[in-house]
Design a protein around this motif. Structure first.
Motif, PDB file in Angstrom:
ATOM      1  N   PHE A  87      51.429  34.018  51.790  1.00  0.00           N
ATOM      2  CA  PHE A  87      50.616  34.944  52.629  1.00  0.00           C
ATOM      3  C   PHE A  87      49.791  34.255  53.627  1.00  0.00           C
ATOM      4  O   PHE A  87      49.642  32.999  53.482  1.00  0.00           O
ATOM      5  N   PHE A  88      49.310  34.744  54.646  1.00  0.00           N
ATOM      6  CA  PHE A  88      48.665  33.954  55.939  1.00  0.00           C
ATOM      7  C   PHE A  88      47.214  33.888  55.398  1.00  0.00           C
ATOM      8  O   PHE A  88      46.508  32.950  55.498  1.00  0.00           O
ATOM      9  N   GLY A  89      46.766  34.951  54.558  1.00  0.00           N
ATOM     10  CA  GLY A  89      45.385  34.747  54.339  1.00  0.00           C
ATOM     11  C   GLY A  89      45.132  35.669  52.930  1.00  0.00           C
ATOM     12  O   GLY A  89      45.990  36.225  52.505  1.00  0.00           O
ATOM     13  N   GLN A  90      43.786  35.416  52.562  1.00  0.00           N
ATOM     14  CA  GLN A  90      43.464  36.494  51.347  1.00  0.00           C
ATOM     15  C   GLN A  90      43.079  37.635  51.569  1.00  0.00           C
ATOM     16  O   GLN A  90      41.894  38.054  51.410  1.00  0.00           O
ATOM     17  N   GLY A  91      43.892  38.616  51.862  1.00  0.00           N
ATOM     18  CA  GLY A  91      43.407  39.914  52.260  1.00  0.00           C
ATOM     19  C   GLY A  91      43.403  40.760  50.865  1.00  0.00           C
ATOM     20  O   GLY A  91      43.271  40.401  49.696  1.00  0.00           O
ATOM     21  N   GLY A  92      43.386  42.104  51.071  1.00  0.00           N
ATOM     22  CA  GLY A  92      43.103  43.082  49.868  1.00  0.00           C
ATOM     23  C   GLY A  92      44.339  43.079  48.955  1.00  0.00           C
ATOM     24  O   GLY A  92      43.942  42.915  47.658  1.00  0.00           O
ATOM     25  N   HIS A  93      45.458  42.664  49.220  1.00  0.00           N
ATOM     26  CA  HIS A  93      46.539  42.557  48.456  1.00  0.00           C
ATOM     27  C   HIS A  93      46.405  41.166  47.398  1.00  0.00           C
ATOM     28  O   HIS A  93      46.434  41.378  46.100  1.00  0.00           O
ATOM     29  N   LEU A  94      45.950  40.199  47.918  1.00  0.00           N
ATOM     30  CA  LEU A  94      45.788  39.065  47.374  1.00  0.00           C
ATOM     31  C   LEU A  94      44.483  38.984  46.334  1.00  0.00           C
ATOM     32  O   LEU A  94      44.278  38.344  45.398  1.00  0.00           O
ATOM     33  N   ARG A  95      43.319  39.643  46.838  1.00  0.00           N
ATOM     34  CA  ARG A  95      42.121  40.026  46.277  1.00  0.00           C
ATOM     35  C   ARG A  95      42.173  40.783  45.346  1.00  0.00           C
ATOM     36  O   ARG A  95      41.449  40.797  44.217  1.00  0.00           O
ATOM     37  N   ASN A  96      42.695  41.844  45.350  1.00  0.00           N
ATOM     38  CA  ASN A  96      42.868  42.983  44.438  1.00  0.00           C
ATOM     39  C   ASN A  96      44.191  43.337  43.855  1.00  0.00           C
ATOM     40  O   ASN A  96      44.044  43.544  42.396  1.00  0.00           O
ATOM     41  N   ASP A  97      45.130  43.343  44.419  1.00  0.00           N
ATOM     42  CA  ASP A  97      46.444  43.663  43.607  1.00  0.00           C
ATOM     43  C   ASP A  97      47.242  42.373  42.897  1.00  0.00           C
ATOM     44  O   ASP A  97      47.537  42.742  41.788  1.00  0.00           O
ATOM     45  N   PHE A  98      47.000  41.315  43.399  1.00  0.00           N
ATOM     46  CA  PHE A  98      47.836  40.323  42.894  1.00  0.00           C
ATOM     47  C   PHE A  98      47.060  39.624  41.428  1.00  0.00           C
ATOM     48  O   PHE A  98      47.499  39.594  40.596  1.00  0.00           O
ATOM     49  N   PRO A  99      45.636  39.799  41.578  1.00  0.00           N
ATOM     50  CA  PRO A  99      45.229  39.345  40.206  1.00  0.00           C
ATOM     51  C   PRO A  99      45.398  40.486  38.910  1.00  0.00           C
ATOM     52  O   PRO A  99      45.566  39.904  37.878  1.00  0.00           O
ATOM     53  N   LEU A 100      45.690  41.795  39.131  1.00  0.00           N
ATOM     54  CA  LEU A 100      46.012  42.411  38.284  1.00  0.00           C
ATOM     55  C   LEU A 100      47.164  42.376  37.465  1.00  0.00           C
ATOM     56  O   LEU A 100      47.615  42.310  36.640  1.00  0.00           O
ATOM     57  N   LEU A 101      48.362  41.991  38.840  1.00  0.00           N
ATOM     58  CA  LEU A 101      49.766  41.530  38.396  1.00  0.00           C
ATOM     59  C   LEU A 101      49.759  40.315  37.636  1.00  0.00           C
ATOM     60  O   LEU A 101      50.577  39.947  36.504  1.00  0.00           O
ATOM     61  N   LEU A 102      48.874  39.411  37.996  1.00  0.00           N
ATOM     62  CA  LEU A 102      48.848  38.130  37.220  1.00  0.00           C
ATOM     63  C   LEU A 102      48.199  38.287  35.917  1.00  0.00           C
ATOM     64  O   LEU A 102      48.750  37.653  34.932  1.00  0.00           O
ATOM     65  N   ASP A 103      47.280  39.098  35.521  1.00  0.00           N
ATOM     66  CA  ASP A 103      46.514  39.285  34.060  1.00  0.00           C
ATOM     67  C   ASP A 103      47.809  39.905  33.389  1.00  0.00           C
ATOM     68  O   ASP A 103      47.747  39.481  32.246  1.00  0.00           O
ATOM     69  N   ALA A 104      48.504  40.851  33.987  1.00  0.00           N
ATOM     70  CA  ALA A 104      49.525  41.549  33.317  1.00  0.00           C
ATOM     71  C   ALA A 104      50.618  40.512  32.780  1.00  0.00           C
ATOM     72  O   ALA A 104      51.106  40.565  31.742  1.00  0.00           O
ATOM     73  N   CYS A 105      50.887  39.715  33.468  1.00  0.00           N
ATOM     74  CA  CYS A 105      51.925  38.809  33.210  1.00  0.00           C
ATOM     75  C   CYS A 105      51.138  37.485  32.053  1.00  0.00           C
ATOM     76  O   CYS A 105      51.979  37.482  31.312  1.00  0.00           O
TER      77      CYS A 105
END
Length: 120
Positions: A69-87
């Protein structure tokens, strides 16, 4: 065994993924001893969980996720941590880590500047 996941947003148009496929091919050519998988946040497969599952089934015990990603937008700040925690919950014996977005790295930014300069 170490492995890497190149994590992108995803898009409806399959052609959007072509640079990601090339990126994974470049990785394989230059780092053949470290498996790589692509994963996408939405609209494309595999998902992050599917990519982790694939690498773990191949013997990976340490996986680094690189958000392309080019920067830390909402997807990386909000969505990605949830997916990573689930994994992490699903694979507690696997060391899952993530880098910042590639666009935040000075060498990536410089490569874009250099690309622009070559186009002049």
């Amino acid at each position: 065994m170490k492995a890497i996941i190149l994590f992108g947003h995803g898009a409806r148009d399959n052609r959007w993924r072509e640079p990601f496929d090339r990126l994974a091919s470049l990785w394989r050519a230059q780092h053949a001893d470290t498996p790589v998988e692509l994963a996408f946040l939405e609209m494309m497969q595999p998902s992050l969980e599917e990519a982790v599952t694939s690498l773990v089934s191949g013997g990976a015990t340490q996986i680094t996720i690189v958000p392309v990603f080019f920067g830390q937008g909402g997807h990386l700040r909000n969505d990605f941590p949830l997916l990573l925690d689930a994994c992490r919950e699903k694979f507690p014996r696997v060391n899952l880590s993530a880098t910042p977005a590639v666009g935040e790295d000075l060498s990536v930014l410089q490569a874009i500047v250099d690309f622009g300069a070559r186009s002049l």
